[in-house]
Design a protein around this motif. Structure first.
Motif, short mmCIF file in Angstrom:
data_model
loop_
_atom_site.label_atom_id
_atom_site.label_comp_id
_atom_site.label_asym_id
_atom_site.label_seq_id
_atom_site.Cartn_x
_atom_site.Cartn_y
_atom_site.Cartn_z
N ASN A 191 30.90 35.28 44.18
CA ASN A 191 31.94 34.31 44.50
C ASN A 191 33.30 34.76 43.97
O ASN A 191 34.33 34.61 44.65
CB ASN A 191 31.57 32.93 43.96
N ILE A 192 33.29 35.34 42.76
CA ILE A 192 34.55 35.84 42.20
C ILE A 192 35.09 36.97 43.07
O ILE A 192 36.28 37.01 43.39
CB ILE A 192 34.33 36.33 40.74
N LEU A 193 34.20 37.88 43.49
CA LEU A 193 34.63 39.01 44.34
C LEU A 193 35.14 38.51 45.69
O LEU A 193 36.13 39.03 46.22
CB LEU A 193 33.48 40.00 44.54
N LYS A 194 34.47 37.49 46.26
CA LYS A 194 34.94 36.93 47.53
C LYS A 194 36.34 36.35 47.37
O LYS A 194 37.21 36.54 48.22
CB LYS A 194 33.99 35.84 48.01
N GLN A 195 36.54 35.64 46.26
CA GLN A 195 37.86 35.03 46.01
C GLN A 195 38.92 36.12 45.85
O GLN A 195 40.01 36.03 46.41
CB GLN A 195 37.79 34.16 44.75
N GLN A 196 38.57 37.17 45.09
CA GLN A 196 39.52 38.27 44.91
C GLN A 196 39.81 38.95 46.25
O GLN A 196 40.96 39.33 46.53
CB GLN A 196 38.96 39.30 43.91
N ASN A 197 38.79 39.09 47.08
CA ASN A 197 38.96 39.70 48.40
C ASN A 197 39.91 38.85 49.25
O ASN A 197 40.78 39.39 49.95
CB ASN A 197 37.59 39.86 49.08
N GLN A 198 39.74 37.52 49.18
CA GLN A 198 40.63 36.63 49.94
C GLN A 198 42.07 36.77 49.44
O GLN A 198 43.01 36.78 50.24
CB GLN A 198 40.17 35.17 49.80
N GLU A 199 42.22 36.89 48.11
CA GLU A 199 43.57 37.05 47.56
C GLU A 199 44.19 38.38 48.03
O GLU A 199 45.38 38.42 48.37
CB GLU A 199 43.51 37.01 46.02
N ILE A 200 43.37 39.42 48.06
CA ILE A 200 43.87 40.73 48.52
C ILE A 200 44.28 40.65 49.99
O ILE A 200 45.33 41.15 50.38
CB ILE A 200 42.78 41.82 48.30
N ASN A 259 20.08 36.23 39.11
CA ASN A 259 20.51 35.82 40.45
C ASN A 259 21.72 34.89 40.36
O ASN A 259 22.69 35.05 41.10
CB ASN A 259 19.34 35.13 41.17
N THR A 260 21.67 33.94 39.43
CA THR A 260 22.79 33.01 39.24
C THR A 260 24.05 33.79 38.85
O THR A 260 25.13 33.54 39.40
CB THR A 260 22.45 31.97 38.15
N ASN A 261 23.89 34.72 37.93
CA ASN A 261 25.05 35.53 37.51
C ASN A 261 25.59 36.36 38.67
O ASN A 261 26.81 36.49 38.83
CB ASN A 261 24.66 36.43 36.33
N LEU A 262 24.70 36.93 39.48
CA LEU A 262 25.14 37.72 40.63
C LEU A 262 25.87 36.83 41.65
O LEU A 262 26.86 37.26 42.25
CB LEU A 262 23.95 38.43 41.28
N LEU A 263 25.37 35.61 41.84
CA LEU A 263 26.06 34.70 42.77
C LEU A 263 27.46 34.37 42.26
O LEU A 263 28.42 34.33 43.04
CB LEU A 263 25.24 33.41 42.94
N LYS A 264 27.58 34.15 40.95
CA LYS A 264 28.91 33.88 40.37
C LYS A 264 29.83 35.08 40.59
O LYS A 264 30.98 34.91 40.99
CB LYS A 264 28.78 33.58 38.87
N GLU A 265 29.30 36.28 40.31
CA GLU A 265 30.11 37.50 40.50
C GLU A 265 30.50 37.66 41.96
O GLU A 265 31.63 38.04 42.27
CB GLU A 265 29.34 38.73 40.02
#
Length: 115
Positions: free
Chosen positions: A66-75, A58-64
């Motif tokens: 957050n990374i995907l959200k950040q990448q989405n914001q950058e896109i 679960n912790t790893n999925l939350l980290k992933e």
């Protein structure tokens, strides 16, 4: 043949007795309880380990996530930036067109004789 059958019966009888005496004695009530407790502790430890593993996943999925959200914001930011660049280019073209028209008007005005 009958002698063989008699011999087989005796052998089976001896085997049955041997099997009966080679069995461990039945567990007492306390021993059964202790065995059940051991089994339950083992199951509990397994469940606790599975729970720990699931929490780590679960912790790893939350980290992933957050990374995907950040990448989405950058896109989205890049898309927005590209849209603004396109708008700026369109404005530059309109500005150039207006400058060209203004140059033509200035040329025409300069060619009008003054009385």
């Amino acid at each position: 043949n009958e002698q063989q059958q008699q011999l087989d019966k005796k052998v089976r009888f001896i085997d049955d007795i041997y099997e009966e005496f080679s069995k461990p004695p039945p567990l007492s009530r306390d021993e059964k309880g202790i065995e059940m407790i051991d089994i339950m502790e083992c199951k509990l430890n397994t469940i606790e380990q599975q729970n720990k593993d699931l929490r780590n996943q679960n912790t790893n999925l939350l980290k992933e996530t957050n990374i995907l959200k950040q990448q989405n914001q950058e896109i989205e930011s890049i898309k927005q930036n590209n849209g603004l660049k396109k708008e700026v280019n369109e404005l530059k073209q309109k500005n150039q067109s207006l400058e060209n028209k203004l140059d033509i008007i200035v040329d025409l005005l300069q060619n009008i004789p003054i009385n």
